[in-house]
Enzyme design. Structure first.
Site, PDB file in Angstrom:
ATOM      1  N   HIS A  13       0.816  -1.222   0.000  1.00 34.10           N
ATOM      2  CA  HIS A  13       0.000   0.000   0.000  1.00 34.10           C
ATOM      3  C   HIS A  13       0.849   1.272   0.000  1.00 34.10           C
ATOM      4  O   HIS A  13       0.290   2.375   0.043  1.00 34.10           O
ATOM      5  CB  HIS A  13      -0.941   0.020   1.209  1.00 34.10           C
ATOM      6  CG  HIS A  13      -2.022  -1.005   1.155  1.00 34.10           C
ATOM      7  ND1 HIS A  13      -2.900  -1.107   0.104  1.00 34.10           N
ATOM      8  CD2 HIS A  13      -2.366  -1.992   2.025  1.00 34.10           C
ATOM      9  CE1 HIS A  13      -3.738  -2.115   0.329  1.00 34.10           C
ATOM     10  NE2 HIS A  13      -3.427  -2.664   1.480  1.00 34.10           N
ATOM     11  N   ASP A  67      -3.593 -10.550  -2.369  1.00 35.96           N
ATOM     12  CA  ASP A  67      -4.091  -9.979  -1.117  1.00 35.96           C
ATOM     13  C   ASP A  67      -5.540  -9.548  -1.314  1.00 35.96           C
ATOM     14  O   ASP A  67      -5.921  -9.108  -2.394  1.00 35.96           O
ATOM     15  CB  ASP A  67      -3.219  -8.779  -0.742  1.00 35.96           C
ATOM     16  CG  ASP A  67      -3.419  -8.314   0.683  1.00 35.96           C
ATOM     17  OD1 ASP A  67      -4.476  -7.720   0.965  1.00 35.96           O
ATOM     18  OD2 ASP A  67      -2.515  -8.524   1.512  1.00 35.96           O
ATOM     19  N   HIS A  71      -6.896  -6.975  -0.146  1.00 36.75           N
ATOM     20  CA  HIS A  71      -6.920  -5.527  -0.328  1.00 36.75           C
ATOM     21  C   HIS A  71      -6.193  -5.176  -1.627  1.00 36.75           C
ATOM     22  O   HIS A  71      -5.103  -5.688  -1.891  1.00 36.75           O
ATOM     23  CB  HIS A  71      -6.240  -4.825   0.852  1.00 36.75           C
ATOM     24  CG  HIS A  71      -6.871  -5.112   2.174  1.00 36.75           C
ATOM     25  ND1 HIS A  71      -6.544  -6.232   2.930  1.00 36.75           N
ATOM     26  CD2 HIS A  71      -7.814  -4.441   2.880  1.00 36.75           C
ATOM     27  CE1 HIS A  71      -7.263  -6.225   4.043  1.00 36.75           C
ATOM     28  NE2 HIS A  71      -8.043  -5.158   4.033  1.00 36.75           N
ATOM     29  N   ASP A 108      -5.155 -12.613   3.173  1.00 37.06           N
ATOM     30  CA  ASP A 108      -6.385 -12.250   3.871  1.00 37.06           C
ATOM     31  C   ASP A 108      -7.650 -12.481   3.043  1.00 37.06           C
ATOM     32  O   ASP A 108      -8.726 -12.039   3.428  1.00 37.06           O
ATOM     33  CB  ASP A 108      -6.325 -10.802   4.384  1.00 37.06           C
ATOM     34  CG  ASP A 108      -5.655  -9.851   3.413  1.00 37.06           C
ATOM     35  OD1 ASP A 108      -5.461 -10.233   2.252  1.00 37.06           O
ATOM     36  OD2 ASP A 108      -5.318  -8.728   3.822  1.00 37.06           O
TER      37      ASP A 108
END
Length: 452
Positions: free
Chosen positions: A117, A156, A158, A245
């Site tokens: 990120h 991921d 996200h 995740d």
């Protein structure tokens, strides 16, 4: 007595552990000290390091000059990075070195803190990330192999917005992100229309998966779209940005992928490198996913990998989710198949004055709001260079207003000279406008800060 045959890895696999047991955001934060404790225990309990062909290696420690090839840290690297961040990035660099020097066939960096990120400009921590460890690794690789073609597949939950942003204009980097639909999860991005800049159209590809997606859905996307795209792009190196995740037990997401599903995904991708990113089901998921990934990367049987609470009848994907994923894959296939026929000006508008983007970036971890303007000096002969203006604030208090020029390695001579001239001009004309001016020059491998 018959001798039990020694278990031997099909692929020589290097493991680099850095659990960062002395670093955390807070004792109750998902990104806390014990996040990889149970993974470490599980690897030893399963005897994976006793398998012939699986070996552990120590991480390197990244230097500030390694970081600034990927991240422009405001005001300095020392203000953004802890020692743990430098070791996490160094572990990714070490994994790449092991593969590129043929010490191993594949490498898996099981590390924290994560990094995907973190954008090119960094004012603080967002999404638990300060610096982008995998981008640091890529730029370390390209220092020695400047024309290498690299493909990321980020798994991921996200969206990998930081890695996407860093390589958004780079034609030699293919970035594919499979993630929970950004309308339902941080960071709220990663949609089908985010396709890269005008010099790298369709080198950015996003697959936003509906909440509730299971092994069936994510593996369908891999088989029907990701693998054919990788075949067409023909990368020299494939990296699995191995966020974990999407697991059904993760406390921060709403997905239903199992450890065995993750292992099969990895076996299908057959990556050269895997770099751990997110995943916050510390006891129920991470130990089993990581064991599955290790076995898959080593070319060993992973069919017995099962979580203690695994109940396949509860992980059945609805017809609506299946149909939605199929529609998205159909759209992406059309985009990919037509990528060489598009009219750039129809997609991006007139490029006579370059290509500009405005961004509002929220650093959720550090509560910083950034206003950023990015201008690409578009060139049909090279990736062009970036001019970035940025101002950030925390709690209403303004931080530094800065400008930065970012020059890629494979820039043409004309654009390179223009960028350097612009930097020199700004040093004398921009005193009243900015607090600091940064130069990230990858062609000359230099990084300069000019404070007014």
């Amino acid at each position: 007595m018959n001798k039990v045959p020694e278990l031997k890895a099909k692929n020589k696999l290097g493991l680099i552990f850095f659990p960062a047991f002395d670093w955390e955001i807070s004792p109750t934060h998902p990104e806390r000290k014990e996040r990889l404790l149970y993974t470490r225990d599980q690897v030893f309990e399963e005897g994976l390091l006793d398998i012939n062909g699986i070996a552990e290696f120590n991480p390197d420690i990244a230097e500030p000059e390694d970081i600034v090839r990927a991240n422009i840290c405001i005001p300095t690297v020392a203000d953004i990075c802890t020692k743990s961040h430098l070791i996490s990035a160094g572990a990714a660099m070490r994994a790449a070195e092991l593969v590129l020097t043929d010490q191993v066939s594949k490498a898996f960096a099981i590390v924290r803190p994560p990094g995907h990120h973190a954008f090119r400009l960094v004012h603080g921590a967002r999404g638990f990330c300060n610096i982008n460890n995998e981008a640091v690794m890529v730029e370390a690789i390209r220092k020695h192999y400047p024309e290498i073609k690299i493909a990321f597949v980020d798994t991921d939950a996200h969206h990998a917005d930081g890695t996407q942003e860093i390589f958004y204009h780079d034609p030699n980097i293919l970035h594919i992100s499979l993630h929970q639909d950004g309308r339902t999860l941080f960071p709220g991005s990663g949609f089908l229309n985010e396709l890269g800049g005008p010099g790298a159209y369709a080198k950015t590809l996003n697959i936003p998966l509906p909440p509730g997606t299971t092994d069936q859905g994510i593996l369908y996307a891999i088989k029907q779209f990701v693998l054919p795209v990788l075949h067409d792009f023909a990368p020299d190196l494939v990296i699995n940005s191995a966020g974990q995740d999407n697991h059904y037990s993760d406390p921060l997401t709403n997905m239903n992928v199992s450890a065995r599903g993750y292992a099969e995904l990895n076996a299908l991708l057959d990556p050269d490198l895997a770099i751990l990113q997110g995943g916050y089901s510390i006891q129920s998921a991470l130990p089993y996913i990581n064991v599955g990934l290790i076995l898959a990367m080593a070319g060993l049987d992973y069919s017995s990998v099962t979580e203690p609470d695994y109940q396949p009848d509860k992980l059945i994907q609805s017809k609506q989710i299946t149909e939605k994923i199929k529609r998205e894959i159909d759209q992406l296939q059309q985009i990919w198949q037509q990528r060489n026929q598009i009219d750039l000006e129809e997609v991006y508008g007139s490029l006579n004055n370059g290509y500009k983007r405005e961004k509002r970036i929220f650093y959720d971890t550090d509560q910083i709001l950034e206003e950023q303007q990015e201008a690409l000096n578009y060139c049909p002969d090279c990736p062009g260079y970036l001019f970035i203006e940025s101002q950030a604030s925390r709690g209403g208090f303004r931080k530094k207003k800065i400008a930065a020029l970012s020059i890629p390695r494979l820039i043409c001579d004309s654009c390179y000279n223009e960028a350097l001239a612009k930097f020199e001009e700004l040093k004398t004309t921009a005193r009243q406008k900015y607090d600091s001016l940064y130069l990230q020059d990858l062609k000359a491998d230099q990084y300069l800060i000019h404070n007014f």
